[in-house]
Structure formats: C-alpha cells, structure tokens
Design a protein around this motif. Sequence first.
Motif, PDB file in Angstrom:
ATOM      1  N   ALA A  33       3.030   7.460  11.078  1.00 36.01           N
ATOM      2  CA  ALA A  33       4.229   7.102  11.839  1.00 36.01           C
ATOM      3  C   ALA A  33       5.251   6.415  10.944  1.00 36.01           C
ATOM      4  CB  ALA A  33       3.847   6.196  13.011  1.00 36.01           C
ATOM      5  N   ARG A  34       4.784   5.540  10.079  1.00 35.49           N
ATOM      6  CA  ARG A  34       5.703   4.836   9.188  1.00 35.49           C
ATOM      7  C   ARG A  34       6.424   5.819   8.257  1.00 35.49           C
ATOM      8  NH1 ARG A  34       3.126   0.711   4.954  1.00 35.49           N
ATOM      9  NH2 ARG A  34       2.244   2.713   4.270  1.00 35.49           N
ATOM     10  N   ASP A  35       5.677   6.777   7.725  1.00 37.09           N
ATOM     11  CA  ASP A  35       6.289   7.749   6.823  1.00 37.09           C
ATOM     12  C   ASP A  35       7.200   8.711   7.574  1.00 37.09           C
ATOM     13  OD1 ASP A  35       4.854   6.543   4.826  1.00 37.09           O
ATOM     14  OD2 ASP A  35       3.278   8.073   4.772  1.00 37.09           O
ATOM     15  N   LEU A  36       6.794   9.144   8.750  1.00 40.56           N
ATOM     16  CA  LEU A  36       7.574  10.109   9.517  1.00 40.56           C
ATOM     17  C   LEU A  36       8.929   9.548   9.925  1.00 40.56           C
ATOM     18  CD1 LEU A  36       7.773  12.843  11.019  1.00 40.56           C
ATOM     19  CD2 LEU A  36       6.627  11.732  12.964  1.00 40.56           C
ATOM     20  N   PHE A  37       8.933   8.282  10.347  1.00 43.24           N
ATOM     21  CA  PHE A  37      10.173   7.693  10.871  1.00 43.24           C
ATOM     22  C   PHE A  37      10.869   6.788   9.860  1.00 43.24           C
ATOM     23  CE2 PHE A  37       7.371   8.365  14.608  1.00 43.24           C
ATOM     24  CZ  PHE A  37       8.107   9.372  15.212  1.00 43.24           C
ATOM     25  N   ALA A  39      10.093   3.930   8.702  1.00 40.92           N
ATOM     26  CA  ALA A  39      10.153   2.568   9.235  1.00 40.92           C
ATOM     27  C   ALA A  39       9.136   1.717   8.483  1.00 40.92           C
ATOM     28  CB  ALA A  39       9.837   2.571  10.721  1.00 40.92           C
ATOM     29  N   PRO A  40       9.453   0.480   8.157  1.00 40.64           N
ATOM     30  CA  PRO A  40       8.544  -0.343   7.358  1.00 40.64           C
ATOM     31  C   PRO A  40       7.307  -0.824   8.109  1.00 40.64           C
ATOM     32  CG  PRO A  40      10.480  -1.608   7.986  1.00 40.64           C
ATOM     33  CD  PRO A  40      10.742  -0.205   8.415  1.00 40.64           C
ATOM     34  N   ILE A  41       7.368  -0.827   9.455  1.00 43.61           N
ATOM     35  CA  ILE A  41       6.262  -1.377  10.245  1.00 43.61           C
ATOM     36  C   ILE A  41       5.816  -0.342  11.279  1.00 43.61           C
ATOM     37  CG2 ILE A  41       5.529  -3.213  11.834  1.00 43.61           C
ATOM     38  CD1 ILE A  41       7.785  -4.962  10.631  1.00 43.61           C
TER      39      ILE A  41
END
Length: 351
Positions: A33-37, A39-41
């Motif tokens: 999820a972090r890589d897909l979006f 986002a750091p968290i």
Amino acid sequence: MHPREAARLEALLDLDILDTAPEDHFTAICETARDLFQAPIALVSLVTETDQWFKGRCGIGLPGTERGESFCTHTVVSDEVLVVEDAARDPRFRDSLLVAGAERVRFYAGAPLEVAPGLQVGSLCVMDRVPRRFTDRQRGQLQNLARIVTAQLRLHKTERLLREREARLAHLARHDPLTGLPNRLQFRECLQGEIARAQRGHDGFALHCLDLDRFKAINDSFGHHAGDRLLQSVADRLRGAVRDEDVVARLGGDEFVVIQPGADRARAITLAQRLIAALSSPFDLDGHERQIGVSIGIALAAAGPVHGEALHTRADKALYAAKASGRCTFRFAQTVEDSAREPVLRRRGAA
C-alpha cells in the motif's frame, strides 16, 4: 460509536488476534500500500473498546494509540473508504496526537475491514505528512487491498478453529468423554512410563484396580443417565483423593485404576483406605441418597524389570479377591515369586 458496537467488539475478539506478534503478510500488505500510493505510512489498524492497535505497520514507530486519537474510529462506522485530505483543517482530527504530535499527519485514507456483514473491526490505511488528493481509482485499489487483509483475518480465525478442533480430538483420543479422566490408551502410556522409571532404578509404584460395589443395581433402578452422573461424581471424588502425581483413569463401565508413583506397601494401604473413604459417603441421585462402595486390588511394582500386562492382571485378580471377601475393602496381589510358583503348587496338589 459503531451502531452495533457490542457485536463489532465480539467479532474482533473472536478473531483471537489482539496483542499477537506481528505477521509478515500484514506487513507485506502495508508495504504494498505504501509503494502503490507513494505514502510514507501504511497501517493495518484494529479498533478495540478503548484503543487502536496496529497489526501491521510501515513508516511509524507507534504500536497504537488511544481510540479517541485515531482516524480508524471513524472508518469502522462505515463500509466506505474514509478520506481526509487535510487533517489539520478537519475539526474531527486536528487536535489528534497523530496530527498535532510528532507524526504530523495531514492526509489519511482508510478502507474498513469488514469481517462479517456490517461489522468493521478496523482499517487498512495510508497516511501522509502533507495534504493530498485521493482519486476514485485509488479508493478502489485501497478497498481491494483491504479485502485481502480481511481474508487474512478470517484465515487466522479458521486456523485457530482448526487448532482448537485438533486439540479437542487429541484430548478425546486419550480421555474418557464422560468423566474427562485418562482413558485406557493414556493409562497404558502412563503405566509404561512408570515401568520405564522402575527399570532405570527409580522407586517402584503401586497399581490400584477399582470396581464400584452396587453400581449395577443403581444403574438398573435409576437409569443410565443417573448412572452416568454417578460415575462423574465418582471421578470427581477420586481426583480429590489422590496427589497431583498420581494418575486416575477410567477403563470403561465402573472400572477405574490409579497409578501411584513412589509407593511401597504402607503408602498403597494409605491411598486405598483414602479411596474407600472417599466413595463411602452417600451420593445424591435426583434428591435420593444412595451409597455405593469400592473394592480395590493392588499390585506393587518394585524397582527393576516389570511387565505391564502381568502387573495389571495381578491387580485384577486381587480385585476379585477383595470383592469376594465382602467388598468395600482392598487386597494385595501375590508377589511375582508367588505367582511363578502357583502352577507348581497346584500340580503337586493334584498329584
């Protein structure tokens, strides 16, 4: 608060996952999820009655927060993805520890984890420290990842149920279903264990064979259900009469055995008397007091070579002698030497 909060909490507890160690597959989903979006968290968050607890996490050091500080508290009341584009401008979250504290969260997107219809136990979420938009396509992607998390949670429950079922089956295989005492299989295992100890030079032991007196008459008069309850009460009294290291087993019907480790003749007599006393008090059968008794045959096994079947046979013969002598008493089996000479004596008598 969730409209079905009690049921939601019950569903969460039923997963049997709270306070368990981190698992790689939940962490892997967070990393995806972090890589897909970008986002750091990313978090797999579960909401208890008072807290938010992270089963999976990336990019944050906290193991969880108080429930009132969490975004996820708001996510679990809906079946849709919750998006907060700028938490510092949202009155619901701007004073939260995650927003006003060291983490400085500004953006949140969380998809609920619905483990049963209408029961959301937590969320899969991504966070950022700057405000941002979240498209409909991204909402769908996050929701799909959340379904994978939900499937893992359900699998965790299924595996737990299978483990519990296997444990029950293993227990039933070695225990009497009526009394919960060890059955014939476990008795044999315990007997072989004591025999092995004796052969290694440890103290000997005593084997007590028990048979209830007047049980058949009570079973015939009051029925099998009353007989079963009586056997359960007998088992309870036997448990209370022995030491922790002694083994009480039910072999079937009204036949019980006790293995008494470290016993000599005097200790065996003391236990036999205690067992007889334990079963001498009246039993309550549907408001009717009935007395039974117990006859006991005892075989002693000294340190050294012992044969389990032969020992059991000797104790069983002593039991018949006890029953023949008036019941509610005990008799010792012949020693191995006496048993070995018995056929010779008989042949001499016949001659």
